[in-house]
Design an enzyme around this catalytic site. Structure first.
Site, PDB file in Angstrom:
ATOM      1  N   ASN A   1      -2.252   0.258  -3.349  1.00 10.90           N
ATOM      2  CA  ASN A   1      -1.246   0.223  -2.202  1.00 10.90           C
ATOM      3  C   ASN A   1       0.108   0.329  -2.229  1.00 10.90           C
ATOM      4  OD1 ASN A   1       0.326  -1.801  -0.270  1.00 10.90           O
ATOM      5  ND2 ASN A   1      -1.175  -0.916   1.039  1.00 10.90           N
TER       6      ASN A   1
ATOM      7  N   LYS B   1       1.028 -18.762  -2.504  1.00  7.95           N
ATOM      8  CA  LYS B   1       0.161 -17.962  -3.255  1.00  7.95           C
ATOM      9  C   LYS B   1      -1.305 -18.316  -3.299  1.00  7.95           C
ATOM     10  CE  LYS B   1       1.043 -13.306  -4.874  1.00  7.95           C
ATOM     11  NZ  LYS B   1       1.865 -12.636  -4.171  1.00  7.95           N
TER      12      LYS B   1
ATOM     13  N   SER C   1       4.794  -8.546   7.208  1.00  4.43           N
ATOM     14  CA  SER C   1       3.907  -9.618   7.427  1.00  4.43           C
ATOM     15  C   SER C   1       4.643 -10.830   8.505  1.00  4.43           C
ATOM     16  CB  SER C   1       3.519 -10.685   6.198  1.00  4.43           C
ATOM     17  OG  SER C   1       2.450  -9.772   5.341  1.00  4.43           O
TER      18      SER C   1
ATOM     19  N   LYS D   1      11.800 -14.723  -2.529  1.00  3.84           N
ATOM     20  CA  LYS D   1      11.485 -13.442  -1.720  1.00  3.84           C
ATOM     21  C   LYS D   1      11.932 -13.267  -0.104  1.00  3.84           C
ATOM     22  CE  LYS D   1       8.052 -10.637  -2.774  1.00  3.84           C
ATOM     23  NZ  LYS D   1       6.690  -9.973  -3.186  1.00  3.84           N
TER      24      LYS D   1
HETATM   25  P1  NAD Z   1      -3.807  -2.650  -5.702  1.00  8.81           P
HETATM   26  O1  NAD Z   1      -5.035  -3.410  -6.316  1.00  8.81           O
HETATM   27  O2  NAD Z   1      -3.831  -1.715  -4.451  1.00  8.81           O
HETATM   28  O3  NAD Z   1      -3.274  -1.509  -6.834  1.00  8.81           O
HETATM   29  C1  NAD Z   1      -3.205  -1.698  -8.441  1.00  8.81           C
HETATM   30  C2  NAD Z   1      -3.037  -0.712  -9.054  1.00  8.81           C
HETATM   31  O4  NAD Z   1      -2.595  -0.710 -10.195  1.00  8.81           O
HETATM   32  C3  NAD Z   1      -4.332   0.034  -9.287  1.00  8.81           C
HETATM   33  O5  NAD Z   1      -3.969   1.590  -9.027  1.00  8.81           O
HETATM   34  C4  NAD Z   1      -5.081  -0.021 -10.402  1.00  8.81           C
HETATM   35  O6  NAD Z   1      -5.761   1.123 -11.110  1.00  8.81           O
HETATM   36  C5  NAD Z   1      -3.713  -0.109 -11.381  1.00  8.81           C
HETATM   37  N1  NAD Z   1      -3.485  -0.620 -12.556  1.00  8.81           N
HETATM   38  C6  NAD Z   1      -4.228  -1.971 -12.835  1.00  8.81           C
HETATM   39  N2  NAD Z   1      -3.993  -2.269 -13.977  1.00  8.81           N
HETATM   40  C7  NAD Z   1      -3.149  -1.309 -14.511  1.00  8.81           C
HETATM   41  C8  NAD Z   1      -2.738  -0.789 -16.004  1.00  8.81           C
HETATM   42  N3  NAD Z   1      -2.855  -1.772 -17.137  1.00  8.81           N
HETATM   43  N4  NAD Z   1      -1.983   0.276 -16.117  1.00  8.81           N
HETATM   44  C9  NAD Z   1      -1.464   1.157 -15.084  1.00  8.81           C
HETATM   45  N5  NAD Z   1      -1.957   0.778 -13.802  1.00  8.81           N
HETATM   46  C10 NAD Z   1      -2.893  -0.141 -13.535  1.00  8.81           C
HETATM   47  O7  NAD Z   1      -2.757  -3.507  -5.802  1.00  8.81           O
HETATM   48  P2  NAD Z   1      -1.206  -3.367  -5.116  1.00  8.81           P
HETATM   49  O8  NAD Z   1      -1.411  -4.084  -3.551  1.00  8.81           O
HETATM   50  O9  NAD Z   1      -0.683  -1.935  -4.869  1.00  8.81           O
HETATM   51  O10 NAD Z   1      -0.244  -4.383  -5.741  1.00  8.81           O
HETATM   52  C11 NAD Z   1       0.323  -3.857  -7.154  1.00  8.81           C
HETATM   53  C12 NAD Z   1       1.437  -4.858  -7.437  1.00  8.81           C
HETATM   54  O11 NAD Z   1       2.567  -5.100  -6.398  1.00  8.81           O
HETATM   55  C13 NAD Z   1       1.066  -6.186  -7.975  1.00  8.81           C
HETATM   56  O12 NAD Z   1       1.933  -6.748  -8.864  1.00  8.81           O
HETATM   57  C14 NAD Z   1       1.316  -7.128  -6.406  1.00  8.81           C
HETATM   58  O13 NAD Z   1       1.367  -8.487  -6.820  1.00  8.81           O
HETATM   59  C15 NAD Z   1       2.583  -6.432  -5.849  1.00  8.81           C
HETATM   60  N6  NAD Z   1       2.834  -6.653  -4.522  1.00  8.81           N
HETATM   61  C16 NAD Z   1       1.744  -6.088  -3.487  1.00  8.81           C
HETATM   62  C17 NAD Z   1       2.336  -6.058  -2.087  1.00  8.81           C
HETATM   63  C18 NAD Z   1       1.239  -5.676  -1.131  1.00  8.81           C
HETATM   64  O14 NAD Z   1       1.793  -5.582  -0.151  1.00  8.81           O
HETATM   65  N7  NAD Z   1       0.292  -4.984  -1.334  1.00  8.81           N
HETATM   66  C19 NAD Z   1       3.477  -6.780  -1.707  1.00  8.81           C
HETATM   67  C20 NAD Z   1       4.210  -7.200  -2.877  1.00  8.81           C
HETATM   68  C21 NAD Z   1       3.851  -7.200  -4.253  1.00  8.81           C
END
Ligand code: NAD
Length: 428
Positions: A222, A107, A362, A95
């Site tokens: 998020n 990680k 970041s 990435k």
């Molecule tokens: P988060 O914890 O804020 O949100 C996760 C969401 O997924 C929640 O709404 C939860 O209810 C939902 N969820 C969990 N299990 C589920 C399921 N089985 N079916 C439907 N919804 C489900 O997490 P986030 O920060 O939004 O991250 C989400 C994904 O994005 C992850 O894979 C994370 O690794 C990736 N990611 C996040 C960031 C970041 O900056 N936050 C950056 C790159 C990648």
């Protein structure tokens, strides 16, 4: 929801092997890049609120740092495994390289469910994580960030512990910090907005007007909330979102054909991204099973929750209307599902390109922290848009040139850049 026998690390290695073969990479480079350079496994004892001790298991994996210090989030998750962390660290290397920022891939994680922990217990866990690893992380070694179920507050506790142990102020140790405490404006929305910058460029390429498109989103955390925010600003309509319900221990899909109302849904969502079903029903949402997020009749799918969501088992239920999939989450599509998606000529923006907005911002946060001089939100998001647009077009051009899907061309660019850095350093 995991497929039987599914292993994210094996998937990441298989993806790497396929690309290494196509790039005719020599064996030593392959051996160096298909596993992490270093990894740390440790125990974190925490005194719980009831006075008893509980022992948590923590990880930090540093996949590769040839292009710069490792960078990557820390996840709090009950089903965390060493292999998941390895896979995610490897994806971070690609990435950072595909976004062309001078960082490597790392990680971390802790096996825990923060829903079951008080704030004091979470703070103790964060401080304990840093105490076990602080000699091997830091602004010039490995810079953590928030991820699934961790937040700016967790980062600040970790920074505070790191500074106590190191005896100085090192705001560049960690990113995702609250604004005003070394955080960057724009960081909260960066990942979700980044997904949409890529989506906007991909739609131009397939000659679709973003303001006339519809979408279904898996997740409401998020990434999902901010991608919906910017997508709505471009005029796109989100027909459904799905999220996890902590009480029922299963996911639900919330459908509104005329488009979900983001501020209203946010107003009835807890801090873990679970939407209140009773209140949603009162607001006129149709509520169905979580799995149904995938078979909505929309133009775009945004998997933005967890890994392993589009699989051999459910890929056939993707509607014929879908023209684009933008992977907000890490690793949401299995290789088996990928083959079907490519066969159907659906454009797929791969995770490590689509969600690179977070790590890019970041990186901006690190730069600002080290300078102790902070940019305006517009400046941050403007730079982010520029970086994402350049990254997308480099990948799109190679994909057209070599007639390969975007995932493959993104891997080719990323892996070649990391291999080149290893060569130039004289490692292999
Ligand atoms: P988060 O914890 O804020 O949100 C996760 C969401 O997924 C929640 O709404 C939860 O209810 C939902 N969820 C969990 N299990 C589920 C399921 N089985 N079916 C439907 N919804 C489900 O997490 P986030 O920060 O939004 O991250 C989400 C994904 O994005 C992850 O894979 C994370 O690794 C990736 N990611 C996040 C960031 C970041 O900056 N936050 C950056 C790159 C990648």
């Amino acid at each position: 929801m995991a497929e039987k026998g599914f292993n994210a690390y094996h998937m990441a290695q298989t993806q790497f092997d396929n690309v290494a073969e196509k790039l005719e990479m020599d064996q030593a480079v392959r051996a160096l890049l298909r596993e992490p350079l270093r990894e740390y496994h440790f125990l974190i004892p925490v005194r719980m609120d009831d006075g008893a001790f509980r022992i948590f298991k923590g990880f930090r994996v540093q996949h590769n740092d040839a292009r710069g210090p490792c960078k990557g989030g820390i996840r709090f998750h009950p089903q965390e495994t060493a292999d998941t962390v390895r896979a995610l660290a490897m994806w971070m290397t690609w990435k950072c390289a595909v976004a062309d920022i001078p960082l490597g891939g790392g990680k971390g994680g802790v096996i825990c469910d923060p829903h079951d922990l008080s704030m004091r217990e979470q703070e103790a866990l964060c401080r304990g994580w840093v105490r076990q690893i602080y000699l091997n992380v830091g602004p010039v070694q490995d810079v953590p960030a928030p991820d699934v179920m961790t937040s700016g507050q967790h980062m600040l506790w970790m920074l505070d512990e790191y500074e106590r142990l190191s005896g100085g102020k090192y705001p560049g140790f960690i990113t995702g910090k609250p604004v005003g405490m070394g955080g960057s404006l724009g960081r909260t929305e960066a990942t979700g907005y980044g997904v949409i910058y890529h989506t906007r460029e991909a739609l131009k390429d397939i000659e679709m007007d973003i303001s006339k498109t519809t979408a279904a989103v898996q997740g409401f955390g998020n990434v999902a909330q901010y991608l919906i925010e910017l997508y709505n600003q471009y005029g796109g309509k989100v027909r459904s979102v799905s999220c996890w319900d902590q009480q029922e221990k299963k996911a639900f899909t919330f459908i509104k054909k005329e488009g979900v109302n983001l501020p209203m849904l946010r107003g009835i969502t807890d801090r873990f991204g679970s939407i209140n079903r009773t209140k949603a029903k009162d607001l006129g949402y149709e509520i169905t099973a979580g799995e149904e997020w995938i078979d909505q009749n929309v133009d775009i799918l945004f998997p933005a929750a967890l890994e392993n969501s589009i699989t051999g088992t459910n890929v056939e239920s993707i509607s014929k209307q879908v023209k684009l999939i933008a992977e907000g989450a890490n690793g949401p599509t299995t290789p088996e599902a990928d083959t079907v998606i490519n066969g159907r000529k659906i454009t797929l923006i791969p995770d490590f390109l689509a969600n690179a907005g977070g790590v890019t911002c970041s990186y901006f946060e690190q730069v600002q922290s080290n300078m102790n001089y902070f940019w305006s939100r517009d400046e941050v998001l403007g730079k982010l848009d520029e970086k994402m647009t350049m990254a997308f077009h480099a990948v799109l051009d190679l994909s057209k040139h070599r007639d390969v899907p975007l995932r493959e061309s993104a891997y080719m660019i990323a892996i070649s850049r990391v291999a080149e850095a290893c060569h130039m350093r004289g490692w292999v």
